[in-house]
Each structure stands twice: as C-alpha cells, then as structure tokens.
Enzyme design. Sequence first.
Site, PDB file in Angstrom:
ATOM      1  CB  THR A  48      41.940 -15.392  -4.401  1.00 53.74           C
ATOM      2  OG1 THR A  48      43.012 -14.578  -4.831  1.00 53.74           O
ATOM      3  CG2 THR A  48      42.395 -16.291  -3.279  1.00 53.74           C
ATOM      4  CE1 TYR A  62      46.700 -16.105  -2.929  1.00 56.94           C
ATOM      5  CE2 TYR A  62      45.617 -16.238  -5.067  1.00 56.94           C
ATOM      6  CZ  TYR A  62      45.821 -15.588  -3.851  1.00 56.94           C
ATOM      7  OH  TYR A  62      45.148 -14.419  -3.583  1.00 56.94           O
ATOM      8  CB  THR A 128      39.767  -9.555  -3.270  1.00 61.31           C
ATOM      9  OG1 THR A 128      41.177  -9.835  -3.334  1.00 61.31           O
ATOM     10  CG2 THR A 128      39.006 -10.748  -2.733  1.00 61.31           C
ATOM     11  CG  ASP A 129      43.973  -7.831  -6.635  1.00 64.63           C
ATOM     12  OD1 ASP A 129      44.919  -8.216  -7.339  1.00 64.63           O
ATOM     13  OD2 ASP A 129      43.880  -8.064  -5.411  1.00 64.63           O
ATOM     14  CE  LYS A 201      42.802  -7.256  -1.607  1.00 60.43           C
ATOM     15  NZ  LYS A 201      43.224  -8.120  -2.745  1.00 60.43           N
ATOM     16  CD  GLU A 322      43.184  22.695  -0.318  1.00 60.08           C
ATOM     17  OE1 GLU A 322      42.983  22.884   0.885  1.00 60.08           O
ATOM     18  OE2 GLU A 322      44.093  23.249  -0.956  1.00 60.08           O
TER      19      GLU A 322
HETATM   20  N1  DGL Z   1      44.956 -11.769  -8.422  1.00 59.42           N
HETATM   21  C1  DGL Z   1      44.047 -11.245  -7.427  1.00 59.42           C
HETATM   22  C2  DGL Z   1      42.632 -11.106  -8.024  1.00 59.42           C
HETATM   23  O1  DGL Z   1      42.262 -11.937  -8.850  1.00 59.42           O
HETATM   24  C3  DGL Z   1      43.988 -12.162  -6.247  1.00 59.42           C
HETATM   25  C4  DGL Z   1      43.271 -11.519  -5.123  1.00 59.42           C
HETATM   26  C5  DGL Z   1      41.986 -12.220  -4.758  1.00 59.42           C
HETATM   27  O2  DGL Z   1      41.171 -12.605  -5.624  1.00 59.42           O
HETATM   28  O3  DGL Z   1      41.761 -12.320  -3.548  1.00 59.42           O
HETATM   29  O4  DGL Z   1      41.933 -10.148  -7.657  1.00 59.42           O
END
Ligand code: DGL
Length: 365
Positions: A48, A62, A128-129, A201, A322
């Site tokens: 992103t 987006y 971020t993913d 995250k 467990e």
């Molecule tokens: N498609 C997600 C990624 O590239 C968008 C999330 C982001 O980068 O914040 O990880």
Amino acid sequence: MSTRKLTLRSFHSYALMMFGALLLSTSVAQAQDQAKLPNVVILATGGTIAGTGADSTTTVGYTSATVGVEKLIAAVPELKKVANVKGEQVFQIASESMTNDHWLKLAKRVNALLAQPDVDGIVITHGTDTIEETAYFLDLTVKSRKPVVVVGAMRPSTAISADGPINLYNAVLLAGSKDAIGKGVLVSLNDQINSAREVSKTNTSTTDTFKSTELGMLGYIQGNKAYFYRQSTRKNTVDTEFDISKLDVLPQVDIIYGYANMTRAALDAQVASGAKGIIQAGVGDGSIAAQMKTPLVEARKKGVIIVRASRVGQGIVARNGEANDDELDFVVADTLNAQKARILLMLALTKTKDTKEIQRMFYTY
Ligand code: DGL
C-alpha cells in the site's frame, strides 16, 4: 579608462570573486555535511505504501504495488536531511502474494548490501499484510548488526493524510540511527518501533494496526529521533545459526487452523502435497481435538514435524501442557504465532529433523 571606471570594474570582479568563493565554501560545507549523513538503501517490494486509490478519500479497495521506488523517494524530499538515500525495486507485489522465493531473494540482497562498508542501514518498503512474516524471516537470516527497518502504510499514497511518507521518513531516520544497531530487524509504522519477533498486524485497516501487545514495542520515533526503551531477549541476525546464502528453496511447512468440529482433511491434503512440517494454530493453549490426534500421529510417523502453536495470539504454548509432547514427539511454538512458527520451522528444517534440536531453536529465537 578613468580611475573611477577602473575602481568600479575591479570592485565588480572582487565582489564576483568573493561571491564565487562564498558559493564554493557553502557547497563544500554542504557536501561535507551530506557526507556525514548515514548511507541508507531503500529496497522496495510493493504494498500500500506504493499503492494508489481512485481518489483522495479511498483508503480501502485501492491498487497496491503501483508506485516505483524512485517516486516514493521523490515524494519525501526531507529524506535528504537525514540520510544519503539510494533506491532499488527488488520486486513490486501486494504482500499477500509474498513467497519463499521472494524472501530468499530479498534476504540475499540485504546481506550483500550490508556487507558493503558504504551501506549503514536498509529500509524495506512492504505491504502490511505479511510485513510481520518478512521481518521475522529477515530477523533470522540477515548476517549484520546494521539496522534493517521494514516499513509499510495503511493508506495509499493518493489518500488524504497518507501515512506512507512519514512512515518512510521515520524508517530512514531509524535505519541511519546508531541506536538501532544490534536491535534485530525492526518494523516501524505510526511513530512506533517494534521487533520483528513480537509485532503483528492487529487491525485490518487502521493506521495503528501494528502492535506487540503483551510483550511490548521497543520504542518510539519522535522529533527526528529514535527512542529505545527495551529490546528482545531472543537471538537474531548475526547470532542465529541459519544461513540462506546457498539456499534456493525452503522446505514446505504448512499451517492448519484449529476450530470446533475441525476435520483431518486439511492436514491430510498438506501432508499428501509434501509438507515436511505442520504448524497447528490450535485453540487455547495449542490444544489438539480428539479427532485430530490420530491424523497428527500418523503424519509424525511419516517424518513430518508437528509444532503446536495457538490461534489465540498471546501467551506461551507450554510443552506437555495440552498434549504429551514428549510421548508424541511434537514441538511447541513457545510464544510465536503460527505464521512465524512456520518461518522458524522452515529454517530449522534446513539444519535438522531432530525434534529436540528444533525445540531448542523455538526456545532460542
Ligand atoms: N494488499 C495489501 C498488501 O500489499 C495491502 C495492505 C498494505 O500494504 O497496507 O499487504
């Protein structure tokens, strides 16, 4: 020529000479100041932070990974005040599509650059993913104490109050900071500094999504300065035993997710597809449902390493808690979440299939 004209002409040439000398001394001084700044390389991978939306209010839905590294750098001219910056586009993907091949390529490039005496730190721009996974993979494979900072953004570059530019500025400042040396791979967004091992995250779309919840962040970036208050007690970077320099492929390790009424189907399919290790993101303290014990034991008997992790997100998965791990010859993930346990098990399997050795690694990194 009259004396007056001569005097005027010599004054002009004197003034020009003095101005030239001033310009020269200023540019020499500026060059000297620039030379004192750290040299930071930005490796861009997409996400992103390099995304664009239909309009300035688009913060979800987006297109990720569209803006190139040179444009990212040009969008933040202030970077020049804190570092001498160079950019490389290693690849350009949305990070949900990250693969082991991308990780190996990135880690090898990071190690090659950090071996150069004229490189003081590295920033990796990333979606971020899967930032937490890439950061942890690098935490275990980068062979340098120099700062490596992974940064992303939750809003695309076209959005009102896009967080990418300030996150990138802070990441470059952090990567050039002497205080960041020897702290392991860092993840920095939202003015905060987190360790690769602990950060996750925690929200699908807000700018404060990255948290180390119970084990805590390492510090802040505020007013052009990095402030550290703690650091991880686990080994990382130069202190790890993993070397990917000669690796072109990583062992297949998959994850099964625990839930009420789960069946053996996913596990059987992953073992049949060649998994060398399985992480169970179990309910609670990594609990194993009654109906899963036999298929897991069968997988273990086929030589597949079984690691008990938890879907809960925080806390220790206790050995012989467990499940009777000693008897089943299983490994526990300690506090690593399933996606990070997968990374450590992949690297562990490049060294050994001995479960006692692998368990040691889970208590070390
Ligand atoms: N498609 C997600 C990624 O590239 C968008 C999330 C982001 O980068 O914040 O990880």
